[in-house]
Write an enzyme that holds these catalytic residues in place. Structure first.
Site, PDB file in Angstrom:
ATOM      1  N   ASP A   2     -42.516   3.094   7.446  1.00  0.00           N
ATOM      2  CA  ASP A   2     -41.734   1.857   7.345  1.00  0.00           C
ATOM      3  C   ASP A   2     -42.472   0.641   6.760  1.00  0.00           C
ATOM      4  O   ASP A   2     -42.290  -0.490   7.239  1.00  0.00           O
ATOM      5  CB  ASP A   2     -41.167   1.477   8.729  1.00  0.00           C
ATOM      6  CG  ASP A   2     -40.257   2.541   9.294  1.00  0.00           C
ATOM      7  OD1 ASP A   2     -40.028   3.558   8.618  1.00  0.00           O
ATOM      8  OD2 ASP A   2     -39.777   2.364  10.438  1.00  0.00           O
TER       9      ASP A   2
ATOM     10  N   LYS B  32     -34.577   6.895   7.746  1.00  0.00           N
ATOM     11  CA  LYS B  32     -34.336   7.249   9.159  1.00  0.00           C
ATOM     12  C   LYS B  32     -33.540   6.137   9.841  1.00  0.00           C
ATOM     13  O   LYS B  32     -33.868   4.963   9.708  1.00  0.00           O
ATOM     14  CB  LYS B  32     -35.669   7.487   9.874  1.00  0.00           C
ATOM     15  CG  LYS B  32     -36.621   6.297   9.896  1.00  0.00           C
ATOM     16  CD  LYS B  32     -37.937   6.710  10.520  1.00  0.00           C
ATOM     17  CE  LYS B  32     -38.871   5.552  10.723  1.00  0.00           C
ATOM     18  NZ  LYS B  32     -38.394   4.462  11.564  1.00  0.00           N
TER      19      LYS B  32
ATOM     20  N   CYS C 100     -42.046   2.308  15.771  1.00  0.00           N
ATOM     21  CA  CYS C 100     -41.734   3.490  14.939  1.00  0.00           C
ATOM     22  C   CYS C 100     -42.919   4.436  14.778  1.00  0.00           C
ATOM     23  O   CYS C 100     -42.725   5.646  14.672  1.00  0.00           O
ATOM     24  CB  CYS C 100     -41.197   3.035  13.590  1.00  0.00           C
ATOM     25  SG  CYS C 100     -39.570   2.268  13.766  1.00  0.00           S
TER      26      CYS C 100
HETATM   27  C1  C5J Z   1     -40.439  -0.284  13.207  1.00  0.00           C
HETATM   28  C2  C5J Z   1     -39.142  -1.885  14.437  1.00  0.00           C
HETATM   29  N1  C5J Z   1     -40.565   0.233  11.982  1.00  0.00           N
HETATM   30  N2  C5J Z   1     -40.218  -2.401  15.020  1.00  0.00           N
HETATM   31  N3  C5J Z   1     -39.273  -0.924  13.492  1.00  0.00           N
HETATM   32  O1  C5J Z   1     -41.343  -0.201  14.012  1.00  0.00           O
HETATM   33  O2  C5J Z   1     -38.037  -2.271  14.722  1.00  0.00           O
END
Ligand code: C5J
Length: 224
Positions: free
Chosen positions: A24, A129, A162
């Protein structure tokens, strides 16, 4: 086998079956005006890991080892975004709302894409995702099966959300997991440190952690 000086003990991996998962590293989490900032976070913290993450990706590319990128995204009609996720909390902008980089976390919008410095090259898998974990409702299991992957190296954001969720999913599916400490970050430094400790506690209950320099040194020493 390559041997990385890691915690809580050495992490060994075979060159043939290792893969990198970069979680991400999207504009919405890292750049001002994105989802991360609308939740009230200081996005500069996350930007600081970009050079190390770029070096890590570069190492895998040089070695010819697979690189997989993930993005937390949703369909434009939000059919894969449960109301419980969209309605949670009191952010300035919610998933699907129009922000300065397009609709927040919506597939195909500029903000949902990966930052330019870490952009995937041809042949690298990009896994969209809808959840925090990269195995839930994605083709990741099949991708790793096709690659024959047994060992995963992790980078990305955020460490305790994540990244950790995906590492736990991978652990339950039988993968050996190494998290690169200086290629992952949280909006909350204390949460990052706690997550590193949780991952490697009780004899690597979820996996191992090591700085990028330890992986680099292992690769320089070579296959033995
Ligand atoms: C991720 C989030 N990528 N913190 N998303 O960790 O909402």
């Amino acid at each position: 086998m390559y041997t990385v000086a890691a915690e809580p003990f050495d992490f060994t991996f075979p060159a043939e079956t290792v893969a990198l998962i970069v979680i991400d590293m999207q504009r919405d989490f890292i750049e001002p005006g994105g989802f991360g900032e609308t939740l009230g976070n200081d996005v500069a913290l996350l930007e600081a890991i970009v050079p190390t993450t770029a070096a890590l990706i570069g190492l895998f590319r040089r070695m010819g080892w697979p690189v997989i990128h993930t993005r937390e995204t949703h369909a434009p009609d939000l059919s894969d975004c449960p109301p419980a996720k969209r309605e949670r909390g009191n952010p300035a902008l919610r998933i699907g709302d129009e922000g300065s980089m397009g609709r927040i976390l919506i597939r195909g919008e500029p903000g949902a894409d990966i930052i330019e410095a870490l952009y995937p090259v041809e042949g690298e898998h990009v896994v969209d995702k809808p959840g925090k974990g990269a195995f839930y409702a994605t083709p990741l299991t099949g991708i790793l099966k096709d690659l024959g992957t047994t060992h995963l190296v992790f980078a990305g954001v955020t460490t305790e959300v994540c990244v950790q969720t995906t590492m736990r999913e991978a652990n339950d599916r039988g993968f050996h997991n190494l998290l690169i400490e200086d290629a992952t970050e949280s909006y909350f430094p204390a949460f990052k440190q706690a997550t590193l400790q949780m991952i490697r506690a009780q004899g690597a209950i979820v996996g191992w952690t090591a700085p990028f320099s330890a992986l680099e040194a292992a690769v320089s020493r070579g296959d033995a």
